[in-house]
Design an enzyme around this catalytic site. Structure first.
Site, mmCIF file in Angstrom:
data_model
loop_
_atom_site.group_PDB
_atom_site.id
_atom_site.type_symbol
_atom_site.label_atom_id
_atom_site.label_comp_id
_atom_site.label_asym_id
_atom_site.label_seq_id
_atom_site.Cartn_x
_atom_site.Cartn_y
_atom_site.Cartn_z
ATOM 1 N N LYS A 188 0.857 -1.194 0.000
ATOM 2 C CA LYS A 188 0.000 0.000 0.000
ATOM 3 C C LYS A 188 0.886 1.234 0.000
ATOM 4 O O LYS A 188 1.675 1.465 0.896
ATOM 5 C CB LYS A 188 -0.912 0.001 1.231
ATOM 6 C CG LYS A 188 -2.239 0.754 1.029
ATOM 7 C CD LYS A 188 -2.114 2.249 0.904
ATOM 8 C CE LYS A 188 -1.937 2.914 2.257
ATOM 9 N NZ LYS A 188 -1.923 4.415 2.131
ATOM 10 N N GLU A 263 8.356 0.497 11.833
ATOM 11 C CA GLU A 263 9.430 1.494 11.904
ATOM 12 C C GLU A 263 8.734 2.830 11.971
ATOM 13 O O GLU A 263 8.099 3.263 11.011
ATOM 14 C CB GLU A 263 10.350 1.380 10.688
ATOM 15 C CG GLU A 263 11.658 2.134 10.858
ATOM 16 C CD GLU A 263 11.585 3.563 10.336
ATOM 17 O OE1 GLU A 263 11.467 4.487 11.182
ATOM 18 O OE2 GLU A 263 11.635 3.750 9.121
ATOM 19 N N CYS A 297 12.919 9.960 9.278
ATOM 20 C CA CYS A 297 12.558 9.453 10.609
ATOM 21 C C CYS A 297 13.748 9.471 11.558
ATOM 22 O O CYS A 297 13.593 9.666 12.763
ATOM 23 C CB CYS A 297 11.978 8.055 10.499
ATOM 24 S SG CYS A 297 13.040 6.894 9.627
ATOM 25 N N GLU A 397 8.452 15.146 17.090
ATOM 26 C CA GLU A 397 9.007 14.996 15.744
ATOM 27 C C GLU A 397 8.358 16.015 14.810
ATOM 28 O O GLU A 397 7.153 15.988 14.593
ATOM 29 C CB GLU A 397 8.765 13.577 15.229
ATOM 30 C CG GLU A 397 9.400 13.301 13.888
ATOM 31 C CD GLU A 397 9.195 11.872 13.436
ATOM 32 O OE1 GLU A 397 10.140 11.291 12.866
ATOM 33 O OE2 GLU A 397 8.093 11.324 13.651
#
Length: 495
Positions: A188, A263, A297, A397
């Site tokens: 996806k 992750e 990330c 973040e």
């Protein structure tokens, strides 16, 4: 089900617009589409079909059938590897087209896509192709009365969900080990950046993969992604994305006790000790946060600098940003930083900059939108000082070109600040003292630590985090484990 597109660099290609199911491009079951937007110009590129829950059902059914079909299941590892090598070769042949699509759809510089992202796909596929006939079980000595051995078997149908920041790389990280181990896949895509992997779908068919082995869906996470995670015929889910979404994936996967690999987010620290080479530290610190528009990330977005060199580091770092972080058209060879991927991400980054201001941080550089000729989702690279550990810009973040620089006095204080986070993905340490480097690396709570570099990951080395940065590992030999079941066989030799 294709459309011809032309990029600013003059390259033309036929872009697939359909869902790739059972080696064919098909329309979504209800005709729904998603429009891809060029983040540099804010203009529509094209619309592509978006998967519904019915389409997910079709893709999973195709993958389940392919998993049981002899045309895939009975292939030797060597034969599977040959298909993967062929796909890697085709990606290499189409490298310029794929890099063009990435620059247009994602906003990253064309030169980066061509020299870094496309080669990463090729390297990962070839690495795991080489492992396809070397992923052995074991014989285990349990005495003369029994012969015991293990078999590594594929898990089955793997649902894989990738993010928008590295569309090609993240797909390769997941496809490589899954195919190596003999699984089938429903991939996806991120709805914001579907174009490059839909193009790769054409190459998958050309490489000769049997129908249903790899199925690729574009679609919204809340519909297609959720349906994939909860599907009873999906045996494994691998997800890369935000921690918040990762938690939802865990909840949805729990109903069928799926094997999961996650992750997720990060707020990685970069520690600079007094004996560090400042030129080396500023060069890597810049790369660690400003590359890929800060949309990484593992971005080392918290820079912790010893107070004795803080001022010197700060001036060198700002000079490095001014020198290297050239904003502009992704197809301009001088561009280092393109736009944020979408308007939503652009506004998110600007909201964090405003939050930093409101909480009392100082903007030492940047801190404002930087549209090119009035268009594009560009944010000036931003450096915060006078940052306190409780501030949002230090704890959350941002996923943009924003960094907080904080002074520390002792090694213990630096480690405490580095670990004062719910995340644990990456970290970097700069020092000439290798004893200190190893000592600090051991104490930092992270899945990866770079010493005298930052974010130079390698496809041969495990990648992953601890705490709320994820579960499991990708890349390297460790990346195979999440895609295998180990079956133990006991033979009674005393019968």
């Amino acid at each position: 089900m294709e459309i011809e597109l032309t990029a600013p660099n003059g390259r033309r290609w036929m872009q697939p617009l359909g869902l790739f199911i059972n080696n064919e491009f098909v329309a979504s079951s209800n005709g729904q589409t998603i429009t891809s937007v060029n983040p540099t110009t804010e203009e529509d590129i094209c619309s592509v079909y978006a998967a519904t829950t019915d389409d997910v059902d079709k893709a999973v059914a195709a993958a389940k059938k392919a998993f049981r079909d002899p045309s895939w299941r009975q292939l030797s590892g060597t034969e599977r590897g040959a298909l993967m090598y062929k796909l890697a070769d085709l990606v290499a042949e189409h490298a310029e087209t794929l890099a063009t699509i990435e620059a247009l759809d994602n906003g990253k510089p064309y030169s980066v896509a061509l020299k870094e992202n496309v080669p990463e796909v090729i390297n990962v596929l070839r690495y795991y192709a080489g492992y396809a006939d070397k992923n052995f079980g074991q014989t285990i000595d349990v005495g003369p009365a029994k012969f015991a051995y293990t078999i590594k078997e594929p898990i089955g149908v793997c649902g894989q969900i990738i993010p928008w920041n590295y569309p090609l790389d993240m797909a390769a990280w997941k496809l490589g080990p899954a195919l190596c181990c003999g699984n089938t896949v429903v991939l996806k895509l991120a709805e914001q950046t579907p174009l490059s992997m839909l193009y790769v779908a054409k190459l998958i068919k050309q490489a000769g993969f049997p129908p249903g082995v790899i199925n690729i869906l574009n679609g919204y996470g809340r519909e297609a992604g959720a349906a994939l995670v909860q599907h009873p015929d999906v045996d494994k889910i691998a997800f890369t994305g935000s921690t918040a979404t990762g938690k939802e994936v865990m909840k949805m996967a729990a109903a069928t006790m799926k094997n999961i690999t996650l992750e997720t987010g990060g707020k990685s620290p970069l520690l600079v000790f007094p004996d560090a080479d400042l030129e080396l530290a500023t060069t890597w610190a810049h790369w660690g946060i400003m590359s890929n528009q800060g949309q990484i990330c593992t971005a080392t977005s918290r820079i912790l600098v010893h107070e004795s060199i803080y001022d010197a580091f700060l001036e060198r770092f700002k000079a490095k940003v001014r020198e290297v972080s050239v904003l502009g058209d992704p197809f301009d060879e001088n561009t280092f930083q393109g736009p944020q991927v979408t308007r939503a991400q652009y506004e998110r980054v600007l909201s964090y900059i405003e939050s930093g201001k409101q909480e009392g941080a100082t903007i030492a550089l940047g801190g404002e939108p930087a549209p090119q000729k009035g268009k594009g989702f560009f944010v000036a690279p931003t450096v915060f000082t006078n940052v306190k550990p409780h501030m949002k810009i230090f704890r959350e973040e941002i996923f943009g070109p924003c960094v907080a620089i904080v002074a520390f006095q002792t090694e213990e204080e630096a480690i405490q600040m580095a670990n004062d986070t719910t995340y644990g993905l990456g970290a970097a340490v700069f020092t000439k003292d290798l004893v200190r480097a190893h000592r600090v690396a051991k104490e930092i709570e992270a899945g990866m630590v770079w010493i005298n570099s930052s974010n130079d990951s390698d496809f041969r080395v495990p990648f992953g985090g601890v705490k709320q940065s994820g579960i499991g590992r990708e890349l390297g030999e460790a990346g195979l484990a999440p895609y295998c079941n180990i079956k133990a066989v006991h033979i009674n030799m005393a019968a």
